[in-house]
Design a protein around this motif. Structure first.
Motif, PDB file in Angstrom:
ATOM      1  N   GLU A 114       0.847  -1.228  -0.023  1.00 41.61           N
ATOM      2  CA  GLU A 114       0.171   0.073   0.002  1.00 41.61           C
ATOM      3  C   GLU A 114       0.825   1.381  -0.002  1.00 41.61           C
ATOM      4  OE1 GLU A 114      -3.944  -1.915   2.440  1.00 41.61           O
ATOM      5  OE2 GLU A 114      -2.330  -1.064   3.430  1.00 41.61           O
ATOM      6  N   HIS A 115       1.902   1.265   0.845  1.00 40.65           N
ATOM      7  CA  HIS A 115       2.919   2.444   0.648  1.00 40.65           C
ATOM      8  C   HIS A 115       3.452   2.817  -0.660  1.00 40.65           C
ATOM      9  CE1 HIS A 115       6.252   4.515   3.133  1.00 40.65           C
ATOM     10  NE2 HIS A 115       5.436   5.516   2.567  1.00 40.65           N
ATOM     11  N   GLY A 116       3.816   1.350  -1.045  1.00 40.05           N
ATOM     12  CA  GLY A 116       4.612   1.742  -2.522  1.00 40.05           C
ATOM     13  C   GLY A 116       3.280   2.370  -3.610  1.00 40.05           C
ATOM     14  N   LEU A 117       2.208   1.807  -3.436  1.00 38.53           N
ATOM     15  CA  LEU A 117       1.036   2.217  -4.288  1.00 38.53           C
ATOM     16  C   LEU A 117       0.823   3.734  -4.096  1.00 38.53           C
ATOM     17  CD1 LEU A 117      -1.307  -0.856  -4.364  1.00 38.53           C
ATOM     18  CD2 LEU A 117       0.057   0.117  -6.098  1.00 38.53           C
ATOM     19  N   ILE A 118       0.872   4.143  -2.890  1.00 36.63           N
ATOM     20  CA  ILE A 118       0.654   5.694  -2.494  1.00 36.63           C
ATOM     21  C   ILE A 118       1.721   6.261  -3.208  1.00 36.63           C
ATOM     22  CG2 ILE A 118       0.778   7.361  -0.765  1.00 36.63           C
ATOM     23  CD1 ILE A 118      -0.636   5.080   1.226  1.00 36.63           C
ATOM     24  N   ALA A 119       2.906   5.835  -3.285  1.00 41.67           N
ATOM     25  CA  ALA A 119       4.167   6.656  -3.541  1.00 41.67           C
ATOM     26  C   ALA A 119       3.923   6.826  -5.278  1.00 41.67           C
ATOM     27  CB  ALA A 119       5.395   5.938  -3.364  1.00 41.67           C
ATOM     28  N   VAL A 120       3.720   5.450  -5.997  1.00 40.93           N
ATOM     29  CA  VAL A 120       3.814   5.445  -7.376  1.00 40.93           C
ATOM     30  C   VAL A 120       2.503   6.458  -7.939  1.00 40.93           C
ATOM     31  CG1 VAL A 120       2.501   3.466  -7.813  1.00 40.93           C
ATOM     32  CG2 VAL A 120       4.282   4.109  -9.392  1.00 40.93           C
ATOM     33  N   GLY A 122       1.576   9.414  -7.609  1.00 38.73           N
ATOM     34  CA  GLY A 122       2.074  10.870  -8.025  1.00 38.73           C
ATOM     35  C   GLY A 122       2.873  10.729  -9.451  1.00 38.73           C
ATOM     36  N   PRO A 123       3.795  10.040  -9.565  1.00 38.87           N
ATOM     37  CA  PRO A 123       4.408   9.876 -11.046  1.00 38.87           C
ATOM     38  C   PRO A 123       3.626   9.401 -11.926  1.00 38.87           C
ATOM     39  CG  PRO A 123       5.752   9.072  -9.212  1.00 38.87           C
ATOM     40  CD  PRO A 123       4.527   9.233  -8.664  1.00 38.87           C
ATOM     41  N   LEU A 124       2.554   8.551 -11.731  1.00 37.08           N
ATOM     42  CA  LEU A 124       1.704   7.949 -12.747  1.00 37.08           C
ATOM     43  C   LEU A 124       0.771   8.752 -13.098  1.00 37.08           C
ATOM     44  CD1 LEU A 124       1.272   4.162 -11.895  1.00 37.08           C
ATOM     45  CD2 LEU A 124       2.885   5.156 -13.619  1.00 37.08           C
ATOM     46  N   THR A 125       0.303   9.655 -12.319  1.00 36.31           N
ATOM     47  CA  THR A 125      -0.552  10.935 -12.587  1.00 36.31           C
ATOM     48  C   THR A 125       0.170  11.855 -13.424  1.00 36.31           C
ATOM     49  OG1 THR A 125      -1.754  10.754 -10.464  1.00 36.31           O
ATOM     50  CG2 THR A 125      -1.759  13.024 -11.533  1.00 36.31           C
ATOM     51  N   ASN A 126       1.248  12.202 -13.245  1.00 40.60           N
ATOM     52  CA  ASN A 126       2.072  13.172 -14.154  1.00 40.60           C
ATOM     53  C   ASN A 126       2.031  12.410 -15.467  1.00 40.60           C
ATOM     54  OD1 ASN A 126       4.041  13.816 -11.269  1.00 40.60           O
ATOM     55  ND2 ASN A 126       2.888  15.606 -12.618  1.00 40.60           N
ATOM     56  N   VAL A 127       2.283  10.976 -15.737  1.00 42.14           N
ATOM     57  CA  VAL A 127       2.190  10.232 -17.063  1.00 42.14           C
ATOM     58  C   VAL A 127       1.119  10.605 -17.751  1.00 42.14           C
ATOM     59  CG1 VAL A 127       2.369   8.118 -18.235  1.00 42.14           C
ATOM     60  CG2 VAL A 127       4.095   8.503 -16.182  1.00 42.14           C
ATOM     61  N   LEU A 172      10.806   1.139  -4.971  1.00 43.60           N
ATOM     62  CA  LEU A 172      11.808  -0.022  -5.124  1.00 43.60           C
ATOM     63  C   LEU A 172      11.815  -0.933  -3.679  1.00 43.60           C
ATOM     64  CD1 LEU A 172      13.999  -1.097  -6.880  1.00 43.60           C
ATOM     65  CD2 LEU A 172      15.568   0.704  -5.877  1.00 43.60           C
ATOM     66  N   ASP A 173      11.722  -0.199  -2.625  1.00 42.81           N
ATOM     67  CA  ASP A 173      11.699  -0.769  -1.322  1.00 42.81           C
ATOM     68  C   ASP A 173      10.679  -1.909  -1.249  1.00 42.81           C
ATOM     69  OD1 ASP A 173      14.020   0.465  -0.641  1.00 42.81           O
ATOM     70  OD2 ASP A 173      13.000   2.029   0.786  1.00 42.81           O
ATOM     71  N   TRP A 174       9.478  -1.559  -1.961  1.00 40.54           N
ATOM     72  CA  TRP A 174       8.444  -2.498  -1.875  1.00 40.54           C
ATOM     73  C   TRP A 174       8.367  -3.624  -2.759  1.00 40.54           C
ATOM     74  CZ3 TRP A 174       4.180  -1.575  -6.100  1.00 40.54           C
ATOM     75  CH2 TRP A 174       3.284  -2.233  -6.182  1.00 40.54           C
ATOM     76  N   SER A 175       8.803  -3.171  -4.131  1.00 41.64           N
ATOM     77  CA  SER A 175       8.755  -4.502  -5.232  1.00 41.64           C
ATOM     78  C   SER A 175       9.959  -3.931  -6.215  1.00 41.64           C
ATOM     79  CB  SER A 175       7.492  -4.538  -5.718  1.00 41.64           C
ATOM     80  OG  SER A 175       7.581  -5.349  -6.790  1.00 41.64           O
ATOM     81  N   PRO A 176      11.050  -4.519  -6.479  1.00 44.75           N
ATOM     82  CA  PRO A 176      11.725  -4.069  -7.422  1.00 44.75           C
ATOM     83  C   PRO A 176      11.157  -4.501  -8.994  1.00 44.75           C
ATOM     84  CG  PRO A 176      12.945  -5.613  -6.036  1.00 44.75           C
ATOM     85  CD  PRO A 176      11.580  -5.369  -5.442  1.00 44.75           C
ATOM     86  N   ALA A 177      10.223  -5.461  -8.790  1.00 47.68           N
ATOM     87  CA  ALA A 177       9.489  -5.538 -10.291  1.00 47.68           C
ATOM     88  C   ALA A 177       8.367  -4.453 -10.577  1.00 47.68           C
ATOM     89  CB  ALA A 177       8.726  -7.023  -9.971  1.00 47.68           C
ATOM     90  N   ALA A 178       7.793  -4.034  -9.325  1.00 50.11           N
ATOM     91  CA  ALA A 178       7.005  -2.830  -9.277  1.00 50.11           C
ATOM     92  C   ALA A 178       7.629  -1.514  -9.959  1.00 50.11           C
ATOM     93  CB  ALA A 178       6.242  -2.421  -8.368  1.00 50.11           C
ATOM     94  N   ALA A 181       8.539  -1.785 -13.551  1.00 48.53           N
ATOM     95  CA  ALA A 181       7.287  -1.572 -14.661  1.00 48.53           C
ATOM     96  C   ALA A 181       7.116  -0.291 -14.605  1.00 48.53           C
ATOM     97  CB  ALA A 181       6.074  -2.217 -14.159  1.00 48.53           C
ATOM     98  N   ALA A 182       7.043   0.347 -13.487  1.00 42.53           N
ATOM     99  CA  ALA A 182       6.715   1.946 -13.180  1.00 42.53           C
ATOM    100  C   ALA A 182       7.770   2.796 -13.866  1.00 42.53           C
ATOM    101  CB  ALA A 182       6.526   2.455 -11.807  1.00 42.53           C
ATOM    102  N   ALA A 183       8.840   2.264 -14.015  1.00 43.76           N
ATOM    103  CA  ALA A 183       9.988   3.056 -14.537  1.00 43.76           C
ATOM    104  C   ALA A 183       9.914   3.218 -15.963  1.00 43.76           C
ATOM    105  CB  ALA A 183      11.354   2.580 -14.079  1.00 43.76           C
TER     106      ALA A 183
END
Length: 197
Positions: A114-120, A122-127, A172-178, A181-183
């Protein structure tokens, strides 16, 4: 979704300060002509453009964090960093700019996912905003579209750097795979824009 009076004030101040800072960057102001320049149609047009692009990009990035945090049961509010906002405006006067207008602070129990999804969020909104800006650029509003595309690609890529307090570190702390994918839609376009890779 609730907003406290303080949060509304902080959002408004951050939006206006960012618009002013970027306007000063694009329309240089000298001490001898400050009053004349700040009231000119050129500066006011630039201010409106910065509010509609840079200001919206920053604030929707932060509000995306809030929306997802609240979705996971967090108490979340945006807090402006008035020192950094003042530095941004001063930097605009000086011809350079580093903008860190504030952040959404949230509290309550959440999982690493959940912490990772909260973090990502913002950047995905900019995308998403970059995609809208690209559409504007090639159709009805080239100036607005280009500025929106540039700032949103920059924000998405910068915030996904996996360092310090940036969103990328949390993902990255949550999931290197996620993170990988987000990068692709965040860091990738930023590299293409700035380095032509």
């Amino acid at each position: 979704m609730r907003f406290s009076g303080r949060e509304v004030r902080d959002l408004l101040v951050a939006w206006l300060a960012l618009g002013l800072a970027f306007s000063l960057l694009y329309v240089p102001v000298s001490p001898t002509t400050m009053g004349e320049t700040l009231t000119s149609s050129l500066f006011l047009g630039e201010f409106a453009l910065s509010l509609a692009t840079v200001g919206v990009a920053f604030l929707l990035h932060e509000l995306a964090h809030k929306v997802v945090a609240v979705r996971y049961g967090q108490h979340a509010e945006f807090r402006a960093d008035f020192g950094m906002l003042a530095l941004a405006v001063a930097g605009g006067f000086a011809g350079f700019l580093f903008a860190a207008p504030g952040a959404v602070h949230h509290r309550g129990y959440i999982t690493p996912r959940e912490h990772g999804l909260i973090a990502v969020a913002g950047p995905l909104t900019n995308v998403a905003l970059a995609a809208v800006s690209l559409g504007l650029m090639v159709t009805v509003a080239p100036d607005v579209g280009w500025r929106g595309l540039f700032i949103n690609v920059l924000l998405a890529g910068f915030n996904m750097i996996p360092f310090g307090p940036l969103d990328g570190r949390t993902v990255l702390d949550w999931s290197p795979a996620a993170y990988a994918a987000a990068a692709v839609p965040t860091v990738g376009p930023a590299l293409l824009l700035f380095f032509g890779l």
